[in-house]
Scaffold this motif. Sequence first.
Motif, PDB file in Angstrom:
ATOM      1  N   UNK A 193       0.851  -1.197   0.000  1.00  0.00           N
ATOM      2  CA  UNK A 193       0.000   0.000   0.000  1.00  0.00           C
ATOM      3  C   UNK A 193       0.886   1.246   0.000  1.00  0.00           C
ATOM      4  N   UNK A 194       0.325   2.322  -0.534  1.00  0.00           N
ATOM      5  CA  UNK A 194       1.032   3.607  -0.587  1.00  0.00           C
ATOM      6  C   UNK A 194       0.114   4.675   0.006  1.00  0.00           C
ATOM      7  N   UNK A 195       0.550   5.293   1.092  1.00  0.00           N
ATOM      8  CA  UNK A 195      -0.207   6.394   1.699  1.00  0.00           C
ATOM      9  C   UNK A 195       0.325   7.712   1.154  1.00  0.00           C
ATOM     10  N   UNK A 196      -0.581   8.597   0.746  1.00  0.00           N
ATOM     11  CA  UNK A 196      -0.104   9.930   0.368  1.00  0.00           C
ATOM     12  C   UNK A 196      -1.004  11.000   0.967  1.00  0.00           C
ATOM     13  N   UNK A 197      -0.350  12.110   1.297  1.00  0.00           N
ATOM     14  CA  UNK A 197      -1.012  13.219   1.985  1.00  0.00           C
ATOM     15  C   UNK A 197      -0.628  14.516   1.284  1.00  0.00           C
ATOM     16  N   UNK A 198      -1.632  15.335   0.976  1.00  0.00           N
ATOM     17  CA  UNK A 198      -1.402  16.628   0.330  1.00  0.00           C
ATOM     18  C   UNK A 198      -1.734  17.724   1.336  1.00  0.00           C
ATOM     19  N   UNK A 199      -0.777  18.614   1.585  1.00  0.00           N
ATOM     20  CA  UNK A 199      -0.998  19.725   2.512  1.00  0.00           C
ATOM     21  C   UNK A 199      -0.624  21.035   1.829  1.00  0.00           C
ATOM     22  N   UNK A 200      -1.097  22.146   2.410  1.00  0.00           N
ATOM     23  CA  UNK A 200      -0.938  23.458   1.791  1.00  0.00           C
ATOM     24  C   UNK A 200      -0.424  24.466   2.811  1.00  0.00           C
ATOM     25  N   UNK A 201       0.269  25.518   2.354  1.00  0.00           N
ATOM     26  CA  UNK A 201       0.756  26.544   3.279  1.00  0.00           C
ATOM     27  C   UNK A 201      -0.402  27.283   3.957  1.00  0.00           C
ATOM     28  N   UNK A 202      -0.199  27.679   5.193  1.00  0.00           N
ATOM     29  CA  UNK A 202      -1.114  28.563   5.937  1.00  0.00           C
ATOM     30  C   UNK A 202      -2.495  27.969   6.192  1.00  0.00           C
ATOM     31  N   UNK A 203      -2.588  26.653   6.219  1.00  0.00           N
ATOM     32  CA  UNK A 203      -3.846  26.006   6.595  1.00  0.00           C
ATOM     33  C   UNK A 203      -3.549  24.627   7.166  1.00  0.00           C
ATOM     34  N   UNK A 204      -4.416  24.179   8.066  1.00  0.00           N
ATOM     35  CA  UNK A 204      -4.267  22.844   8.646  1.00  0.00           C
ATOM     36  C   UNK A 204      -4.991  21.780   7.828  1.00  0.00           C
ATOM     37  N   UNK A 205      -5.704  22.212   6.778  1.00  0.00           N
ATOM     38  CA  UNK A 205      -6.414  21.238   5.955  1.00  0.00           C
ATOM     39  C   UNK A 205      -5.421  20.318   5.241  1.00  0.00           C
ATOM     40  N   UNK A 206      -5.729  19.027   5.230  1.00  0.00           N
ATOM     41  CA  UNK A 206      -4.904  18.048   4.525  1.00  0.00           C
ATOM     42  C   UNK A 206      -5.804  17.038   3.821  1.00  0.00           C
ATOM     43  N   UNK A 207      -5.351  16.588   2.672  1.00  0.00           N
ATOM     44  CA  UNK A 207      -6.053  15.520   1.954  1.00  0.00           C
ATOM     45  C   UNK A 207      -5.226  14.249   2.107  1.00  0.00           C
ATOM     46  N   UNK A 208      -5.881  13.165   2.541  1.00  0.00           N
ATOM     47  CA  UNK A 208      -5.175  11.908   2.751  1.00  0.00           C
ATOM     48  C   UNK A 208      -5.860  10.784   1.979  1.00  0.00           C
ATOM     49  N   UNK A 209      -5.051   9.886   1.433  1.00  0.00           N
ATOM     50  CA  UNK A 209      -5.601   8.746   0.712  1.00  0.00           C
ATOM     51  C   UNK A 209      -4.591   7.600   0.728  1.00  0.00           C
ATOM     52  N   UNK A 210      -5.089   6.397   0.478  1.00  0.00           N
ATOM     53  CA  UNK A 210      -4.226   5.211   0.435  1.00  0.00           C
ATOM     54  C   UNK A 210      -4.451   4.469  -0.873  1.00  0.00           C
ATOM     55  N   UNK A 211      -3.358   4.134  -1.533  1.00  0.00           N
ATOM     56  CA  UNK A 211      -3.394   3.356  -2.769  1.00  0.00           C
ATOM     57  C   UNK A 211      -3.009   1.918  -2.436  1.00  0.00           C
ATOM     58  N   UNK A 212      -3.897   0.992  -2.750  1.00  0.00           N
ATOM     59  CA  UNK A 212      -3.601  -0.427  -2.524  1.00  0.00           C
ATOM     60  C   UNK A 212      -2.872  -0.987  -3.739  1.00  0.00           C
ATOM     61  N   UNK A 213      -1.769  -1.656  -3.495  1.00  0.00           N
ATOM     62  CA  UNK A 213      -0.943  -2.185  -4.584  1.00  0.00           C
ATOM     63  C   UNK A 213      -1.255  -3.664  -4.800  1.00  0.00           C
TER      64      UNK A 213
END
Length: 355
Positions: free
Chosen positions: A329-349
């Motif tokens: 599996x591959x976990x990836x997280x996208x975050x942005x400057x000046x905010x606590x919002x994050x996008x998280x997802x997992x890719x199953x291999x």
Amino acid sequence: GHFRDNREIAEIMADVQSTLLDLREIKSNDKEIMYLSDQVQNANTLFLQCINKLNALPKPADEGTMFVGSMLDGFFGNFLGSYHRGLDAEAKQNALNVELQSAIAAVDQLEAALLLLPKVAEKYSATLSDSTGRIVVDFNESWGYSGPNDWLVLQNRGETLKDCTILVQLTGASGKVRKNVHFLETWPSNSSMWGRYQSGEEVLGRTVEKTTVTQVQELDITIYSPQFATQIQYVYQGAEKDKDIAQICKDLSFQGAYQPYESGVIWDTQRGAQITLNGVSYIPKCRVDVAFRKGEQSKGWHWNHDSWMKGETKSFNTPKGGLTFDPDRVDFEVSFPNTNYKYKSTLTVDLKSGK
């Protein structure tokens, strides 16, 4: 709402004069009102003279050239229209620039005069009281594809207000402050006032039409009317901004595939992931953290990107020898400057196919 785009100059000037007439009816012999009225009248006259001269001057032969008066906002302080420098004869352009500089000076004078309006309005206003249940505030900062303007919405849930002056002070991350003044002759009950604030345009070496600040931290809002007055401090940076970005990103999605190790004749392809943005047209500057996992094993890296367009596939290749196992599996997280919002997802291999 009370915002309208692309208004004619005459209509906006008429609104200014109407506001001053309303004030004079309140107290016709008030020296501050008389001074404010004279200042605005002088600035209006100078501004209109400049516009008439601009319209009369020969224009550079460029169909893309636009002049003062083509795009004016409906709120006080936004009296300068869009301007784009022509590419034709220098003499013609210089003549236009001279008049444009005069127009900018007139707008500065007008804006300075209108900032006196809250001081006058306070004298004839009700005593400040609590806004709870009467005024609802919502602010949305330009972010990603939701730009390019910031928007303020004030909803009046109380009684109808007459001769209402609203002072909005925006404070940015650097401490810079911008004040905008709005006037509503009538603000009906259960209606909303929309304010558009923009970052401005570069004209003759300076920024004009700038009515917001960079990275808005908070707004201080003061409302004056004979029926009701209040002050509201609205903190935007933090939970409110995080909520707005989460809403913008509600349709955000990604499609990913694992890149297995491949031995090559000249070079080897290292393990990694290929991830494609879907759901939104684009996202701004971001950090992407990718973790490759298998059982108890885990190895992660991060990448920084200035932007990411819809349909664009980005490669997240690990350094040579950095990842020595094929993950499940591959976990990836996208975050942005000046905010606590994050996008998280997992890719199953799929280990059988290696994808």
